[in-house]
Design a protein around this motif. Structure first.
Motif, mmCIF file in Angstrom:
data_model
loop_
_atom_site.group_PDB
_atom_site.id
_atom_site.type_symbol
_atom_site.label_atom_id
_atom_site.label_comp_id
_atom_site.label_asym_id
_atom_site.label_seq_id
_atom_site.Cartn_x
_atom_site.Cartn_y
_atom_site.Cartn_z
ATOM 1 N N THR A 182 0.820 -1.210 0.000
ATOM 2 C CA THR A 182 0.000 0.000 0.000
ATOM 3 C C THR A 182 0.853 1.259 0.000
ATOM 4 O O THR A 182 2.062 1.212 0.209
ATOM 5 N N GLY A 183 0.197 2.388 -0.217
ATOM 6 C CA GLY A 183 0.830 3.684 -0.063
ATOM 7 C C GLY A 183 1.549 4.211 -1.288
ATOM 8 O O GLY A 183 2.174 5.263 -1.212
ATOM 9 N N VAL A 184 1.483 3.509 -2.404
ATOM 10 C CA VAL A 184 2.143 3.973 -3.624
ATOM 11 C C VAL A 184 1.338 5.134 -4.192
ATOM 12 O O VAL A 184 0.149 4.989 -4.480
ATOM 13 N N ARG A 185 1.976 6.299 -4.348
ATOM 14 C CA ARG A 185 1.285 7.495 -4.820
ATOM 15 C C ARG A 185 2.013 8.146 -5.995
ATOM 16 O O ARG A 185 2.129 9.360 -6.084
ATOM 17 N N ASN A 186 2.492 7.330 -6.887
ATOM 18 C CA ASN A 186 3.115 7.782 -8.125
ATOM 19 C C ASN A 186 2.395 7.032 -9.243
ATOM 20 O O ASN A 186 2.208 5.816 -9.150
ATOM 21 N N TYR A 187 1.990 7.747 -10.288
ATOM 22 C CA TYR A 187 1.172 7.127 -11.335
ATOM 23 C C TYR A 187 1.905 6.006 -12.074
ATOM 24 O O TYR A 187 1.312 4.969 -12.369
ATOM 25 N N THR A 188 3.175 6.187 -12.366
ATOM 26 C CA THR A 188 3.924 5.137 -13.065
ATOM 27 C C THR A 188 4.050 3.901 -12.174
ATOM 28 O O THR A 188 3.839 2.773 -12.633
ATOM 29 N N ALA A 189 4.376 4.110 -10.907
ATOM 30 C CA ALA A 189 4.482 2.989 -9.968
ATOM 31 C C ALA A 189 3.124 2.300 -9.805
ATOM 32 O O ALA A 189 3.040 1.070 -9.772
ATOM 33 N N ARG A 190 2.061 3.086 -9.728
ATOM 34 C CA ARG A 190 0.709 2.509 -9.637
ATOM 35 C C ARG A 190 0.410 1.648 -10.859
ATOM 36 O O ARG A 190 -0.130 0.544 -10.735
ATOM 37 N N ASN A 191 0.745 2.145 -12.036
ATOM 38 C CA ASN A 191 0.499 1.372 -13.253
ATOM 39 C C ASN A 191 1.321 0.090 -13.277
ATOM 40 O O ASN A 191 0.859 -0.944 -13.774
ATOM 41 N N ASN A 192 2.530 0.149 -12.724
ATOM 42 C CA ASN A 192 3.333 -1.068 -12.609
ATOM 43 C C ASN A 192 2.672 -2.067 -11.665
ATOM 44 O O ASN A 192 2.653 -3.266 -11.950
ATOM 45 N N LEU A 193 2.122 -1.582 -10.565
ATOM 46 C CA LEU A 193 1.375 -2.482 -9.665
ATOM 47 C C LEU A 193 0.216 -3.141 -10.401
ATOM 48 O O LEU A 193 -0.027 -4.346 -10.264
ATOM 49 N N ARG A 194 -0.479 -2.364 -11.194
ATOM 50 C CA ARG A 194 -1.633 -2.887 -11.934
ATOM 51 C C ARG A 194 -1.227 -3.909 -12.997
ATOM 52 O O ARG A 194 -2.038 -4.739 -13.395
ATOM 53 N N ALA A 195 0.020 -3.844 -13.467
ATOM 54 C CA ALA A 195 0.505 -4.790 -14.475
ATOM 55 C C ALA A 195 0.990 -6.101 -13.858
ATOM 56 O O ALA A 195 1.191 -7.083 -14.573
ATOM 57 N N MET A 196 1.170 -6.134 -12.552
ATOM 58 C CA MET A 196 1.654 -7.345 -11.886
ATOM 59 C C MET A 196 0.601 -8.444 -11.954
ATOM 60 O O MET A 196 -0.598 -8.182 -11.839
ATOM 61 N N ARG A 197 1.068 -9.673 -12.110
ATOM 62 C CA ARG A 197 0.201 -10.848 -12.152
ATOM 63 C C ARG A 197 0.638 -11.830 -11.089
ATOM 64 O O ARG A 197 1.830 -11.929 -10.757
ATOM 65 N N LYS A 198 -0.310 -12.570 -10.574
ATOM 66 C CA LYS A 198 -0.028 -13.571 -9.552
ATOM 67 C C LYS A 198 1.084 -14.490 -10.048
ATOM 68 O O LYS A 198 1.046 -14.980 -11.171
ATOM 69 N N GLY A 199 2.091 -14.680 -9.205
ATOM 70 C CA GLY A 199 3.222 -15.529 -9.548
ATOM 71 C C GLY A 199 4.430 -14.783 -10.071
ATOM 72 O O GLY A 199 5.524 -15.339 -10.137
ATOM 73 N N ASP A 200 4.261 -13.506 -10.451
ATOM 74 C CA ASP A 200 5.405 -12.720 -10.899
ATOM 75 C C ASP A 200 6.437 -12.631 -9.772
ATOM 76 O O ASP A 200 6.083 -12.602 -8.588
ATOM 77 N N ALA A 201 7.707 -12.563 -10.150
ATOM 78 C CA ALA A 201 8.792 -12.456 -9.170
ATOM 79 C C ALA A 201 9.132 -10.987 -8.935
ATOM 80 O O ALA A 201 9.108 -10.175 -9.861
#
Length: 162
Positions: free
Chosen positions: A55-74
């Motif tokens: 939690t607590g990510v407040r940068n749009y690029t970082a947020r978009n990276n979180l949204r791109a993560m998939r279960k099982g990613d390292a």
């Protein structure tokens, strides 16, 4: 899922016949790096808890990276400010959902679980000296808290930790 729909890391295709139809499935594993100040949330705390919502990510690029993560990613776990080193590997345990700590705005979080500590932490200075890692986002986008990592970069960090 269509081939080439997302990511370019470690693509594996599986095809099987079901009657007259051929079903093609795809498993993609992407790689990431997250940063945390050890005084705020350390690898040891993370391991002790066994799982966390990032939690607590407040940068749009970082947020978009979180949204791109998939279960099982390292995910490489980086201690920022103090230590400045990659100390462990986590896995994405749950895909992006609305960040419950956000008072306003459209922010996301993912669930992460520790996988394993690196045999030896890999310091930022070592990463900077390695020509194979010269394009790593950690060196180019030093303030970004959630970053993509290529499979080659991930493998090189793991190699360096031995």
């Amino acid at each position: 899922m269509l081939v080439g729909e997302r990511g370019t890391s470690n693509v594996e295709l599986d095809a099987f016949k079901l009657g007259r139809a051929v079903i093609v499935t795809r498993c993609v594993k992407n790689f990431w790096l997250v940063k945390s100040e050890p005084s705020a949330y350390s690898w040891a705390t993370f391991v002790g808890e066994g799982k966390t919502a990032w939690t607590g990510v407040r940068n749009y690029t970082a947020r978009n990276n979180l949204r791109a993560m998939r279960k099982g990613d390292a995910v490489l776990f980086y201690h920022s400010v103090v230590g400045k080193e990659i100390v462990g590997i986590a896995k994405v345990a749950g895909e992006a959902y609305s960040d419950p700590t956000a008072k306003e705005g459209d922010w996301s979080t993912v669930d992460l679980a520790p996988d394993k500590a690196l045999s030896r932490p890999v310091a930022l200075d070592e990463i900077k000296r390695n020509p194979k890692l010269k394009e790593m986002a950690l060196l180019r986008l030093s303030r970004l808290s959630v970053q993509p990592v290529t499979s080659a970069q991930f493998d090189e960090i793991v190699r360096m930790s031995r």
